[in-house]
Design a protein around this motif. Structure first.
Motif, PDB file in Angstrom:
ATOM      1  N   MET A 160       0.816  -1.269   0.113  1.00  0.00           N
ATOM      2  CA  MET A 160       0.173   0.094  -0.013  1.00  0.00           C
ATOM      3  C   MET A 160       0.747   1.337  -0.028  1.00  0.00           C
ATOM      4  O   MET A 160       0.713   2.146  -0.674  1.00  0.00           O
ATOM      5  CB  MET A 160      -0.808  -0.097   1.200  1.00  0.00           C
ATOM      6  N   VAL A 161       1.745   1.276   0.817  1.00  0.00           N
ATOM      7  CA  VAL A 161       3.011   2.549   0.880  1.00  0.00           C
ATOM      8  C   VAL A 161       3.454   2.626  -0.317  1.00  0.00           C
ATOM      9  O   VAL A 161       3.670   3.618  -0.905  1.00  0.00           O
ATOM     10  CB  VAL A 161       3.733   2.121   2.266  1.00  0.00           C
ATOM     11  N   ARG A 162       3.938   1.574  -1.026  1.00  0.00           N
ATOM     12  CA  ARG A 162       4.791   1.565  -2.082  1.00  0.00           C
ATOM     13  C   ARG A 162       3.800   2.000  -3.460  1.00  0.00           C
ATOM     14  O   ARG A 162       4.301   2.976  -4.186  1.00  0.00           O
ATOM     15  CB  ARG A 162       5.305   0.052  -2.714  1.00  0.00           C
ATOM     16  N   THR A 163       2.662   1.747  -3.288  1.00  0.00           N
ATOM     17  CA  THR A 163       1.678   2.062  -4.305  1.00  0.00           C
ATOM     18  C   THR A 163       1.745   3.862  -4.215  1.00  0.00           C
ATOM     19  O   THR A 163       1.249   4.389  -5.151  1.00  0.00           O
ATOM     20  CB  THR A 163       0.429   1.211  -4.288  1.00  0.00           C
ATOM     21  N   PHE A 164       1.295   4.152  -3.144  1.00  0.00           N
ATOM     22  CA  PHE A 164       1.249   5.613  -2.605  1.00  0.00           C
ATOM     23  C   PHE A 164       2.438   6.215  -3.288  1.00  0.00           C
ATOM     24  O   PHE A 164       2.286   7.228  -3.653  1.00  0.00           O
ATOM     25  CB  PHE A 164       0.898   5.505  -1.324  1.00  0.00           C
ATOM     26  N   PHE A 165       3.580   5.966  -2.893  1.00  0.00           N
ATOM     27  CA  PHE A 165       4.649   6.627  -3.322  1.00  0.00           C
ATOM     28  C   PHE A 165       4.720   6.406  -4.943  1.00  0.00           C
ATOM     29  O   PHE A 165       5.337   7.479  -5.374  1.00  0.00           O
ATOM     30  CB  PHE A 165       6.172   5.858  -2.827  1.00  0.00           C
ATOM     31  N   GLY A 296      -4.816   3.600  -1.614  1.00  0.00           N
ATOM     32  CA  GLY A 296      -4.237   2.494  -1.588  1.00  0.00           C
ATOM     33  C   GLY A 296      -5.023   1.320  -2.512  1.00  0.00           C
ATOM     34  O   GLY A 296      -4.380   0.397  -2.829  1.00  0.00           O
ATOM     35  N   ALA A 297      -6.300   1.530  -2.120  1.00  0.00           N
ATOM     36  CA  ALA A 297      -7.113   0.571  -3.021  1.00  0.00           C
ATOM     37  C   ALA A 297      -7.077   0.794  -4.572  1.00  0.00           C
ATOM     38  O   ALA A 297      -7.295  -0.163  -5.317  1.00  0.00           O
ATOM     39  CB  ALA A 297      -8.547   0.568  -2.329  1.00  0.00           C
ATOM     40  N   VAL A 298      -7.461   2.087  -5.037  1.00  0.00           N
ATOM     41  CA  VAL A 298      -7.535   2.468  -6.305  1.00  0.00           C
ATOM     42  C   VAL A 298      -6.255   2.017  -6.950  1.00  0.00           C
ATOM     43  O   VAL A 298      -6.473   1.602  -7.988  1.00  0.00           O
ATOM     44  CB  VAL A 298      -8.164   3.862  -6.256  1.00  0.00           C
ATOM     45  N   LYS A 299      -5.086   2.575  -6.557  1.00  0.00           N
ATOM     46  CA  LYS A 299      -3.851   2.437  -7.389  1.00  0.00           C
ATOM     47  C   LYS A 299      -3.112   1.197  -7.132  1.00  0.00           C
ATOM     48  O   LYS A 299      -2.330   1.001  -7.955  1.00  0.00           O
ATOM     49  CB  LYS A 299      -3.064   3.804  -6.817  1.00  0.00           C
ATOM     50  N   GLY A 300      -3.929   0.442  -6.182  1.00  0.00           N
ATOM     51  CA  GLY A 300      -3.060  -0.977  -5.865  1.00  0.00           C
ATOM     52  C   GLY A 300      -3.403  -1.953  -7.196  1.00  0.00           C
ATOM     53  O   GLY A 300      -2.892  -2.771  -7.513  1.00  0.00           O
TER      54      GLY A 300
END
Length: 300
Positions: A160-165, A296-300
């Motif tokens: 989730m954090v990696r996706t946000f970054f 985190g949900a949409v970009k994952g």
């Protein structure tokens, strides 16, 4: 000039009313059981055994909470729980965000293989016995750090954090590199300040997991002074529910109209004691919670 009247579709009105009713019903489904737990926690146990206590105590008493705090072990357990929650959440956020920032770098050697190996751990676990042996070899058994070290990284939160970054524009990082910033400076001065929503979500989930965990204390720690509050209450409720004098005490209390603490009333008081403190954290992260969870949900 005549104002043009906007015609409202009756079907839309009906749907809107239906949506409101569904939302109200869902809120009541969540709220009413909570009110019932609080009412039973503050109600006399023998009186509650008669039934009919719903959303307000019929015979108010604090005896259930006195029983919970009677031997003093719950106080030291709170210290352990608060310490593991604060230290564990802080270290977990630090490790997770640093690992997420590293996996975000496209020029990281073996990036895809590392990501695949990390994701593979979500599908299979070692099992109870290998985990126990591993903790023993690491000298974590009967130690405070058995609560912190094994839960430093959650693969779900890491991804989730990696996706946000990855959603943060690369131009910011490139500009910082041109200004002479290294990776650690970029991480501290750019990534972390822009990542408050996902940090709030991951931090809240991690804190709740630490606060609610009783398993580690029950299976990996023999020293009762190192038990967290959830383990202490779990042991307390187990003893209360297995007591052979439970039925007799309720019958005597009902006959003599005396105050009595039953296993059910003790259970409700324990729920209140363990739930209320962590609920106080939610207002401080509420403004970031929905945004971070959706990203985190949409970009994952």
């Amino acid at each position: 000039m005549h104002k043009k009247k906007i015609k409202v579709n009756p079907v839309d009105q009906v749907l809107q009313v239906l949506i409101y009713l569904i939302i109200i019903a869902l809120c009541l489904i969540i709220l009413l059981p909570c009110l019932n737990v609080v009412a039973l926690a503050f109600n006399d146990g023998a009186d509650a055994a008669r039934g009919g206590v719903w959303f307000w105590p019929r015979e108010f008493t604090l005896d259930n909470f006195k029983e919970v705090f009677k031997d003093g072990s719950i106080t030291s357990a709170y210290v352990v729980t608060i310490a593991r929650t604060v230290i564990g959440t802080f270290l977990s956020l630090m490790v997770t965000t640093m690992a997420g920032f590293a996996l975000k770098q496209e020029d990281l050697p073996g990036r895809k293989i590392i990501t695949m190996l990390i994701t593979f751990t979500m599908l299979f676990g070692g099992g109870m016995i290998p985990t126990y042996i591993q903790y023993k070899n690491l000298h974590l058994l009967n130690s405070f750090w058995v609560y912190v070290v094994p839960s430093l990284v959650s693969v779900t939160y890491l991804l989730m954090v990696r996706t946000f970054f990855e959603g943060i524009p690369d131009s910011l990082e490139e500009s910082a590199k041109l200004d002479g910033c290294g990776f650690f400076q970029i991480y501290l001065k750019i990534m972390l300040p822009l990542s408050k929503p996902v940090i709030a979500v991951v931090g809240l989930y991690t804190a709740v997991n630490h606060w609610n965990d009783w398993f580690a204390g029950a299976f990996y720690v023999n020293d009762t002074n190192l038990w967290p509050v959830q383990t202490v209450l779990q042991q307390m409720l187990t003893k209360a529910m297995s007591s052979q004098q439970e039925v007799t005490s309720i019958a005597q209390a009902l006959a003599h109209n005396t105050v009595s603490v039953t296993s059910d009333s003790l259970k409700m008081a324990a729920v209140v004691v363990t739930t209320v403190p962590i609920l106080c954290v939610y207002p401080f992260v509420q403004k970031y919670f929905a945004q971070g969870a959706m990203i985190g949900a949409v970009k994952g």
